[in-house]
Write an enzyme that holds these catalytic residues in place. Sequence first.
Site, PDB file in Angstrom:
ATOM      1  N   HIS A   9      63.156 -36.057  -7.643  1.00 33.27           N
ATOM      2  CA  HIS A   9      64.160 -36.972  -7.085  1.00 33.27           C
ATOM      3  C   HIS A   9      64.032 -38.368  -7.689  1.00 33.27           C
ATOM      4  CE1 HIS A   9      65.811 -34.152  -4.309  1.00 33.27           C
ATOM      5  NE2 HIS A   9      64.684 -33.981  -3.654  1.00 33.27           N
ATOM      6  N   GLU A  12      70.261 -37.484  -0.011  1.00 33.90           N
ATOM      7  CA  GLU A  12      71.175 -36.589   0.692  1.00 33.90           C
ATOM      8  C   GLU A  12      72.269 -37.331   1.452  1.00 33.90           C
ATOM      9  OE1 GLU A  12      71.086 -33.409   0.287  1.00 33.90           O
ATOM     10  OE2 GLU A  12      69.233 -33.396  -0.878  1.00 33.90           O
ATOM     11  N   HIS A  46      64.571 -39.252   0.820  1.00 31.20           N
ATOM     12  CA  HIS A  46      65.212 -37.955   0.586  1.00 31.20           C
ATOM     13  C   HIS A  46      66.442 -37.777   1.457  1.00 31.20           C
ATOM     14  CE1 HIS A  46      65.920 -33.600   0.769  1.00 31.20           C
ATOM     15  NE2 HIS A  46      65.384 -33.569  -0.429  1.00 31.20           N
TER      16      HIS A  46
END
Length: 536
Positions: A484, A449, A418
Amino acid sequence: MKKKTLALVLATALCVSMFAGCGKAQTEAPADGASVEVSAEEADAASSETSVADGELADGVYTASFNTDSSMFHVNEANDGKGTLTVKDGKMTIHVSLASKNIVNLFCGTAEDAQKDGAELLQPTNDTVTYDDGTTEEVNGFDIPVPAIDEEFDVALIGTKEKWYDHKVTVSDVKPEASEEDQAAADNVAKLIDAIYVQERTDKTDEQCAEAKKAWDALTDSQKELVEGEEADPDYFGRDTGDASKDDALNADKIGDKEILVVSFGTSFNGSRSEDIGGIEKALATAYPDYAVRRAFTAQIIINHVLARDGEAIDNVEQALERAVSNGVKELIVQPTHLMHGAEYDELMEALKKYESKFTKVAVAEPLLGEVGKDATVINKDKETVAKAVVAEAVKEAKFDSIDAAEKDGTAFVLMGHGTSHTANVTYSQMQTQMEKLGYKNVFIGTVEGEPEETELSKVIDKVKAAGYKKVVLRPLMVVAGDHANNDMAGDDDDSWKSGFEASGAFEKVDCQISGLGRIADVQKLYVEHTGAVIK
């Protein structure tokens, strides 16, 4: 999700060639290159190949997706890849607003034919697009004849640098323009979805979730496709993510005085929730039968989504702690399924402080990857265990005998985490160090990210490319294979990791494995060990 409006100002009349149909033979031009005049009868004859077959599309106005083979030639982002398709007398034309004014002409056919004397070029219109933030921009638009739906055809373009380029385009996903009544019904549902797409729970949350689902169920199929809000889209209720009935929310009462509370961020993907989070919970229940295993999610947005769509009520952390108090729990063991001591872990610890005095014992087990070291060189046994486990599963699923066999085949594995702005983001760099220590030179760590910076998509692509690998397997480095994994990693949108690797042109093959860490037996065993360490 983009909101858009479009004001079309026709700058010039279209060349007669638009009736000829892109990708079809052009009317022969005079040798001197003069413009071609075509009679109405000739235009009708030339356009016969663009006619819609009887029964396919009636005369009218539709929205349609305009797909190209290039990231440099596409519909303006304000219009979500859509154009306006007009069908009249069996002939189809799509109007698209492009990203800028850099493309000055289009041609129905190849770049070679576009440069011949008498070639009839499509002239631009002056379009104004409006973005989410209210800003506007003038861009070039074009009315492009469409020979057929869902079939690739040739369109050449020339830009301000005066060089012609060949492209392939398709027009697909054709839908009638909505009536005011249909759009109003869809907009109401979008508003209701946006109202529950929040991180704070209120006294009205359950009622709002039920209201949104009821309104969605009342829509027709065509109205459902029109749902679009700040966060809302048809997938919120309409996407099939697996059978919710296979999942257990673990929120029953009368459980005794010993509880293991498994705290996860959560996922709205039903299959992953039952296999990944449920897999960890079941492993803990089997290992510690004297304790009741219960669940809490930290993401209220996900809790609301699952409640509204599936009617499954999952506790947030505060609800779960209140439930434990009401049940008379004395010994509370908390097992976070988070990867690291990051922001979610910190918030959990803050929430627990308010309840510590209400239990005889409160103990919090380590997250999956254990303590965070001071820099990228610091690794530990937990990181080694997870690295070995996820690579072994990835290699097995890719049908290689070993990681070395995959390396010899020219295959790299990219594990997408993530990412976080929290200082714990060094954990991802440590996992890369761990892979290297284990000799997994064809395993690369990235993050959605892009934090830490070296895990950002473009940098990971550069690393894999520089290492000489021609095949890539993408897999999530996350407990669940949820949004995701399915969208940011494996989705078909231009900004997904799969699309990014494919668009680089450096790889022969890009595959995706949609599997979370939570379903891996050795990962479940590690959580069991972490829990056991604080029970003793």
